[in-house]
Design an enzyme around this catalytic site. Sequence first.
Site, mmCIF file in Angstrom:
data_model
loop_
_atom_site.group_PDB
_atom_site.id
_atom_site.type_symbol
_atom_site.label_atom_id
_atom_site.label_comp_id
_atom_site.label_asym_id
_atom_site.label_seq_id
_atom_site.Cartn_x
_atom_site.Cartn_y
_atom_site.Cartn_z
ATOM 1 N N GLU A 113 16.854 2.910 27.969
ATOM 2 C CA GLU A 113 17.371 3.567 26.483
ATOM 3 C C GLU A 113 18.840 3.694 26.379
ATOM 4 O O GLU A 113 19.079 3.365 25.040
ATOM 5 C CB GLU A 113 16.584 5.065 26.143
ATOM 6 C CG GLU A 113 15.070 5.025 26.441
ATOM 7 C CD GLU A 113 14.533 4.026 25.262
ATOM 8 O OE1 GLU A 113 15.123 3.738 24.343
ATOM 9 O OE2 GLU A 113 13.359 3.577 25.563
ATOM 10 N N HIS A 171 19.850 0.097 25.133
ATOM 11 C CA HIS A 171 19.972 0.067 23.797
ATOM 12 C C HIS A 171 20.930 0.616 22.901
ATOM 13 O O HIS A 171 21.744 0.222 22.149
ATOM 14 C CB HIS A 171 18.597 0.627 22.979
ATOM 15 C CG HIS A 171 17.471 -0.207 23.457
ATOM 16 N ND1 HIS A 171 17.263 -1.491 23.178
ATOM 17 C CD2 HIS A 171 16.105 0.171 24.212
ATOM 18 C CE1 HIS A 171 16.065 -1.769 23.591
ATOM 19 N NE2 HIS A 171 15.299 -1.070 24.176
ATOM 20 N N LYS A 183 0.130 2.980 -6.519
ATOM 21 C CA LYS A 183 -0.662 2.365 -7.784
ATOM 22 C C LYS A 183 -1.586 2.992 -8.219
ATOM 23 O O LYS A 183 -1.983 3.057 -9.409
ATOM 24 C CB LYS A 183 -0.996 0.960 -7.211
ATOM 25 C CG LYS A 183 0.132 0.021 -6.882
ATOM 26 C CD LYS A 183 -0.224 -1.339 -5.952
ATOM 27 C CE LYS A 183 -1.201 -1.152 -4.905
ATOM 28 N NZ LYS A 183 -0.364 -0.623 -3.665
ATOM 29 N N THR A 184 -2.554 3.707 -7.536
ATOM 30 C CA THR A 184 -3.504 4.458 -7.831
ATOM 31 C C THR A 184 -3.071 5.648 -8.703
ATOM 32 O O THR A 184 -3.735 5.998 -9.580
ATOM 33 C CB THR A 184 -4.249 4.921 -6.559
ATOM 34 O OG1 THR A 184 -4.789 3.780 -5.912
ATOM 35 C CG2 THR A 184 -5.544 5.256 -7.120
ATOM 36 N N PRO A 224 0.742 -1.039 0.021
ATOM 37 C CA PRO A 224 0.136 0.083 -0.216
ATOM 38 C C PRO A 224 0.755 1.107 -0.072
ATOM 39 O O PRO A 224 1.928 1.372 0.416
ATOM 40 C CB PRO A 224 -0.898 0.029 1.505
ATOM 41 C CG PRO A 224 -0.663 -1.160 1.834
ATOM 42 C CD PRO A 224 0.459 -1.968 1.183
ATOM 43 N N GLY A 225 0.437 2.309 -0.631
ATOM 44 C CA GLY A 225 1.071 3.550 -0.625
ATOM 45 C C GLY A 225 2.156 3.799 -1.572
ATOM 46 O O GLY A 225 2.917 4.746 -1.356
#
Length: 628
Positions: free
Chosen positions: A435, A438, A219-220, A215-216
């Site tokens: 955090e 990480h 295509k349209t 999607p997005g």
Amino acid sequence: MKLPWRVILLWTLPILVIGFFLFQGSFAGTPANFGSNTASTRMTYGRFLEYLDAGRVTSVDLYDAGRTAIVEAVDPELDNRTQRLRVDLPGNAPELISRLRADQVSLDIHPPRNDGAVWSWLGNLLFPLLLIGGLFFLFRRSNNVPGGPGQAMNFGKSRARFMMEAKTGVMFDDVAGIEEAKEELQEVVTFLKKPEKFTAVGAKIPKGVLLVGPPGTGKTLLAKAIAGEAGVPFFSISGSEFVEMFVGVGASRVRDLFKKAKENAPCIIFIDEIDAVGRQRGAGIGGGNDEREQTLNQLLTEMDGFEGNTGIIIIAATNRADVLDSALLRPGRFDRQVMVDPPDLKGRLEVLQVHARNKKLAKEVSLEAIARRTPGFAGADLANLLNEAAILTARRRKEEMTMLEINDAIDRVVAGMEGTPLVDGKSKRLIAYHEVGHAIVGTVLKHHDPVNKVTLIPRGQAQGLTWFTPAEDQGLISRGQLMARISGALGGRAAEHEIFGDAEVTTGAGNDLQQVTSMARQMVTRFGMSDLGPISLESQQGEVFLGRDWTTRSEYSEEIASRIDAQVRSIVEHCYEEACRIVRDNRIVIDRLVDLLIEKETIDGEEFRQIVAEYTTVPEKEQIIPQL
Ligand code: ADP
Ligand code: ZN
């Protein structure tokens, strides 16, 4: 939306008519209505009494049940000329009448006009009539709307809910970053514009093109651009519109759609989400779906029914070609498939350029830097991103969009709305350690993407966030990178565990653990990166109800299943130990970074690396992108 004139008439008519009666009613019997008696000047009641006392009043005409009077009075200052004045009287005053008679003033009383009563009576009657009539019409109308309350009664003549655009106004220039697809489709424009070129040599013009992509990705937009370039009308409908409660509705919509399209040929028919109707027949949970199959059959019949050269080209979009019914993909139907992939770095840059055209950007804004920060963004995400940034710019009352707005918009699009930071306390400290955990693991490990920033400003569900910048578009990911990612994702929990102890670890790592498990599992079952050897044990997991996937699950024995689990556990345990080791080894710098983070709320990647480098060696990453 088109408003039928009947509705407009229906609602304006009563308003006009009511207005007319109000107008009539309020003026019936008042002096303003009598041409000969019109008095433009007004006089106060007090003044009128003074005039009366002075004997200047010659005649009084009473209207409006004695509430208004037209008074004739002589003005000595103007050679005794007669003045006509209008007086509002305080209700019906019998004393006034006797006074006037005593003064021998000529007196006349005018009753309210009779026709006024007739009109108001008619008005009273007409209004309910109109209301009932209006409701009746509305009810009739709602019966005709598919999906409205009356649907069950006349689904047979349902109207297709398709949209038609005579001119889409979209050109190939507006579509960026999907060059291959564009090239493939350039030819379709020629089919529509110069069919003779092909028919002259006996070529059959293809009827259908299937656009396959997530999607997005545009295509349209591509389908619209084809219509725009060829200058033909664009009919669009979503596959889900075909699927209705009642058998036969979808099929009749297909018929309607093709009928309209044939009347407007040459044209483009665009069917979005074709998998909603075009799924493999007889698949999915609960067996077949009559309605869907009828609709699909009708679609196939229509496609076979018109000759290839009528000038109608059907473009359908889906993100899963593999679940489509094979009948749809047969020659003469959607025999062309065009892949529309999410854009790569260069593609993203081009999409950004398209959408930056109508926006005011500061000079310092580098679209390339934005493209680098947004791997995995599809065209629609990028368009949305620039729009969000433009809204932020307007909200901050700036003249031009700067990198600040764009970065904020990226954060917002990726991680959700910004929340208010926690006040300093134990839980804020714990989140800071999580955090930094990480970030430190990500910084120390060679194969990990570099840290972009660490922040304690909550966004969406997360109380704190660590952002990494992927070094480049990574089509292929190595085992080392995957292991590093797993360790990095475990860094948060490792820090909680090492610093606060086993009893204090929190639920904050839930999301991290989910990712970790999924990555480790895929390493074992899909990528052959464990001791089980290079075998694929699971295809990409898909939803059962999409059709074919139903049968392709777990083709392995119980024994293999438990070996998979053991391998997954061993990968995760190994990475967790590594993360804990890194946290222990870097305890001093972690404490310092946590203090800084609590003070500043956000540390950017460059500063983070510099501080870490004072204590330990930070490996050279493949490419460290300039901080955005
Ligand atoms: P899809 O049909 O693939 O889901 P759309 O064509 O509806 O995606 O895309 C939605 C919007 O995103 C478009 O209107 C356009 O503004 C933007 N967009 C998507 N892809 C592109 C692209 N390749 N180039 C430019 N804009 C794009
Ligand atoms: Zn985390």
